[in-house]
Design an enzyme around this catalytic site. Structure first.
Site, short mmCIF file in Angstrom:
data_model
loop_
_atom_site.label_atom_id
_atom_site.label_comp_id
_atom_site.label_asym_id
_atom_site.label_seq_id
_atom_site.Cartn_x
_atom_site.Cartn_y
_atom_site.Cartn_z
N ASP A 1 -2.84 6.02 -3.45
CA ASP A 1 -1.66 5.44 -2.83
C ASP A 1 -1.07 4.39 -3.78
OD1 ASP A 1 -3.67 3.56 -2.64
OD2 ASP A 1 -3.07 2.85 -0.67
N ASP B 1 -1.19 1.07 -4.15
CA ASP B 1 -1.97 -0.02 -4.75
C ASP B 1 -3.37 0.41 -5.18
OD1 ASP B 1 -2.82 0.18 -2.03
OD2 ASP B 1 -3.60 -1.86 -2.10
N ASP C 1 -6.03 1.74 -3.65
CA ASP C 1 -7.26 1.53 -2.89
C ASP C 1 -7.61 2.72 -2.00
OD1 ASP C 1 -5.38 1.20 -0.85
OD2 ASP C 1 -6.31 -0.62 -0.03
N SER D 1 0.84 -1.21 0.00
CA SER D 1 0.00 0.00 0.00
C SER D 1 0.87 1.25 0.00
CB SER D 1 -0.96 -0.03 1.19
OG SER D 1 -1.86 1.04 1.14
#
Length: 472
Positions: free
Chosen positions: A244, A246, A248, A110
């Site tokens: 961010d 990734d 999400d 993340s």
């Protein structure tokens, strides 16, 4: 061939479950460790059966392909098939797995720094629960091989994710708008540009890099704040969108390049989608209740598993979940202009970004205009990095148990606490209406501080002063 007790492996390697999957230093995430976690997942959920597909994806961190190779080795050892979706946003992999009715594994850290990484696990019906985590950590597995070649990429997951939104919103939704996409190393950067362009926007790509950039949407640094302002002015933008690592958690900037707080993004998105019930962590802005927009507001601990557990308790009406980082979880009963929105109970960045753009276009205002009329409560947050979790916990225990420790930290600057909430960390409400919330990060050795006040400068000062006093 090595027999591994997961509990002991966690203690030895330092790679352990936090609020969002198993995470640790890349140097600790050996092929054996990652293959063992994969096998523990398959064992705990009883997935080992002929023909069982497991979707696998990854972000753009330099360490992610090697970790994914270890996951492939574990999946194949268990007799399952790898459905490799390549580099893509976490919500795209989750959506695909839900639609296919198969479990999934996402290699991602993340927003945490590039020297760390992680693995997220999904059942066929969504994110694993804390009970599933407990079953994994109590498992003992035998690792036969710790690496395997990555298969060819199946593009279906990315295609389905794009289609979810291009079919939901009008094709000319963003006609005439200039939208900047801060690409950095986000796994969502190409999807963002594609979807925004298909909805009519003139898209300007900004600052693309192959070097990983750890964007934390809860603690945006001053350099990125200034970048937003500069880009908005230079390119005459109507909006600025990023995520961010990734994809999400969204980062949404208005026409001046000012980044909107994630909990305000979630509040507006839930309103746009017609939610009756909102489930959100205790750290989010109290404007959610003060707005009067929702029949029910449920507060939870911080972390998507807790938000999802709260959403699962709601049996009537439209339900939405979101976190202070802006990640939005779509439950049942939501819609866009009368079109049903299929549930996606995992953090998503694209939905809230599009919802706010559509909301602004529908009201005939700029993005900043969406904030007009909201209750005047402002939140800020930041963190101290490389702050051991044990130190954070010891500090919170002292503050809860000893009034002199409280005064030693803040003196008389905040007045008297009138309420204390220990749902997650320590959240203090003062007679002035100011709120200060301290908690250890569940993903990294960091102490996070959230603050809420009647104006933004005050909220930012509360955070800065508190962290400065703690750091000494």
């Amino acid at each position: 061939m090595t027999t591994i007790n997961i509990q002991q492996m966690m203690a030895d390697s330092g790679v352990a479950f936090g609020t969002s999957g198993a995470r640790g230093l890349v140097s600790q995430m050996s092929g054996e460790v990652c293959a063992a976690y994969t096998l523990a997942f398959i064992q705990a959920l009883n997935l080992s059966r002929p023909g069982q597909r497991i979707a696998l994806g990854m972000d753009l961190r330099p360490s992610s392909p090697e970790i994914a190779q270890a996951c492939v080795a574990g999946i194949r050892q268990a007799g399952c098939q790898v459905d490799f979706c390549g580099a893509l946003p976490t919500p795209a992999l989750a959506l695909y797995a839900l639609a296919e009715g198969i479990p999934a594994i996402m290699v991602t850290g993340s927003h945490i720094p590039f020297d760390r990484n992680g693995i997220k696990f999904y059942r066929a019906d969504g994110e694993i629960s804390k009970a599933d985590e407990a079953a994994m950590t109590s498992a003992t597995v035998t690792v036969e091989a710790a690496v395997a070649e990555l298969p060819a990429v199946n593009p279906a997951a990315l295609s389905q994710y794009c289609q979810r939104y291009t079919s939901l919103f009008a094709k000319d939704l963003l006609a005439g708008w200039r939208v900047g996409v801060y690409e950095h190393s986000s796994a969502a950067r190409d999807v963002l540009k594609e979807v925004l362009a298909e909805l009519g926007a003139e898209v300007i790509g900004l600052e693309r890099t192959e070097t990983f950039v750890p964007i934390d949407t809860e603690a945006v640094g001053e350099a990125d704040r200034q970048r937003g302002r500069d880009w908005a002015a230079q390119y005459r933008l109507d909006a600025l969108i990023s995520t961010d690592g990734d994809g999400d958690r969204p980062l949404i900037g208005d026409e001046s390049g000012e980044w909107l707080r994630g909990d305000i993004v979630g509040l507006l998105c839930a309103k746009f989608l017609g939610a009756d019930t909102v489930v959100t962590p205790v750290s989010c802005n109290t404007a959610i209740e003060a707005s009067g927009w929702f029949k029910h507001v449920i507060r939870t601990r911080i972390g998507s598993p807790y938000v999802i557990a709260g959403m699962e308790q709601v049996t009537e009406g439209g339900v939405a979940g979101f976190e202070a980082n802006g990640g939005f979880l779509a439950g049942n009963g939501l819609s866009v202009n009368g079109k049903r929105l299929a549930a996606l109970p995992t953090r998503d960045s694209l939905l809230p970004a599009l919802a706010l753009l559509a909301m602004a276009r529908g009201q005939g205002v700029k993005l900043s205009g969406l904030l007009q009329g909201l209750p005047q409560r402002f939140t800020a947050s930041d963190r101290i990095q490389e702050f051991p979790v044990a130190n954070s916990r010891a500090l919170l225990e002292r503050l809860q148990a000893d009034a002199s420790a409280y005064r030693g930290l803040w003196g008389d600057t905040l007045g008297t606490p009138v309420a204390s909430d220990t749902t997650d960390g320590l959240r203090l409400t003062f007679a002035s209406g100011d709120i200060v919330h301290l908690r250890p990060s569940g993903n990294a050795p960091e102490l996070r501080c959230y603050a809420e006040a009647d104006d933004m400068p005050r909220a930012q000062k509360l955070v800065a002063d508190t962290l400065q006093r703690i750091a000494g």
